[in-house]
Scaffold this motif. Structure first.
Motif, PDB file in Angstrom:
ATOM      1  N   ASP A  14      41.825  38.401  44.037  1.00 36.35           N
ATOM      2  CA  ASP A  14      41.822  37.536  45.210  1.00 36.35           C
ATOM      3  C   ASP A  14      43.009  36.575  45.243  1.00 36.35           C
ATOM      4  OD1 ASP A  14      40.942  36.034  43.100  1.00 36.35           O
ATOM      5  OD2 ASP A  14      39.232  35.135  44.136  1.00 36.35           O
ATOM      6  N   PRO A  40      40.511  41.646  47.768  1.00 32.77           N
ATOM      7  CA  PRO A  40      39.836  40.618  46.976  1.00 32.77           C
ATOM      8  C   PRO A  40      38.447  40.974  46.477  1.00 32.77           C
ATOM      9  CG  PRO A  40      39.609  40.114  49.286  1.00 32.77           C
ATOM     10  CD  PRO A  40      40.439  41.366  49.215  1.00 32.77           C
ATOM     11  N   ASP A  41      37.926  42.168  46.800  1.00 31.00           N
ATOM     12  CA  ASP A  41      36.591  42.530  46.328  1.00 31.00           C
ATOM     13  C   ASP A  41      36.512  44.036  46.084  1.00 31.00           C
ATOM     14  OD1 ASP A  41      35.845  43.862  48.846  1.00 31.00           O
ATOM     15  OD2 ASP A  41      35.765  41.838  49.656  1.00 31.00           O
ATOM     16  N   LEU A  62      36.495  36.857  40.710  1.00 31.70           N
ATOM     17  CA  LEU A  62      36.893  37.105  42.091  1.00 31.70           C
ATOM     18  C   LEU A  62      36.552  35.952  43.016  1.00 31.70           C
ATOM     19  CD1 LEU A  62      35.862  40.859  42.344  1.00 31.70           C
ATOM     20  CD2 LEU A  62      38.164  39.917  42.090  1.00 31.70           C
ATOM     21  N   THR A  63      35.367  35.405  42.883  1.00 29.53           N
ATOM     22  CA  THR A  63      34.952  34.262  43.692  1.00 29.53           C
ATOM     23  C   THR A  63      34.212  33.286  42.786  1.00 29.53           C
ATOM     24  OG1 THR A  63      32.889  35.386  44.313  1.00 29.53           O
ATOM     25  CG2 THR A  63      34.750  35.577  45.826  1.00 29.53           C
TER      26      THR A  63
END
Length: 218
Positions: A14, A40-41, A62-63
């Motif tokens: 990401d 990003p995923d 990632l988050t």
């Protein structure tokens, strides 16, 4: 994979600057490596050109701050060759990724030489152990860890997050009886390696120790 064939890569990260850097390194490799998809995923590895790439380069975070172990499990379960490429340099994260089924684990500090070499090795199904991972393996002093199936891990983690086994059953599409069966199997496996966990609190502690779940995921 034959050596004369072009190697293709999907990058899951990401941070655009990381994606740009990996793309540049792959373009400059001899022969070049093709970055066919980036995003990003994990969806980028399951759609379009990304689903056919030989290798997936995967950022573990990632988050938020929690490591994306569940997403990694999903990719491995899909049969993908996954190189975890992370800012984390602790042995526990690296060893947990290997336990899940990652091809190898690199820290982002290890740079282009090791990443390009790892991508080529993954595409050709040859072992590759970069320096940080070698150190993690060499100093592995963890107590016995039970080998949990993917479904056992899923049920265990969801039970930690949910208020009841009924909620776990609804979320995973199982019966409550099946949820109880999986949890009992987990307890038996921990008991068999000399680390009994008869209560939910004890199982939470074991799972945190073994990297199955992070404290901030609960």
């Amino acid at each position: 994979m034959a050596r004369h064939e072009a190697t293709s890569v999907t990058v899951i990260d990401d941070h655009p600057v990381i994606v740009a850097g990996v793309r540049s390194w792959c373009d400059d490799a001899d022969p070049p490596i093709g970055v066919v998809a980036a995003g990003p995923d994990v969806d980028v590895a399951r759609t379009g050109k990304g689903r056919d790439a030989d290798v997936v380069v995967f950022d573990l975070h990632l988050t938020g701050s929690a490591p994306a172990f569940a997403a990694l499990r999903g990719l491995v379960d899909d049969g993908r060759q996954v190189i975890v490429y992370s800012m984390r340099d602790d042995a526990e994260a690296a060893l947990t990724c290997l336990d899940i089924g990652a091809f190898t684990y690199l820290t982002k500090a290890e740079g282009d030489v090791h990443l390009v070499a790892a991508i080529r090795a993954a595409a050709e199904n040859r072992p590759y152990t970069p320096p940080a991972l070698s150190g993690a393996i060499g100093t592995d002093s963890r107590p016995g860890r039970p080998q949990l199936s993917l479904r056992e891990s899923d049920v265990l983690v969801e039970w930690f997050r949910c208020e009841s086994k009924e909620m776990v059953a609804r979320k995973l599409g199982l019966s409550v009886r099946t949820v109880n069966t999986y949890l009992e199997r987990v307890r038996i496996k921990y008991a068999n390696v000399g680390r009994p966990a008869s209560t939910k609190a004890a199982l939470v502690a074991r799972a945190i120790q073994d990297g199955l779940v992070a404290v901030d995921e609960l």
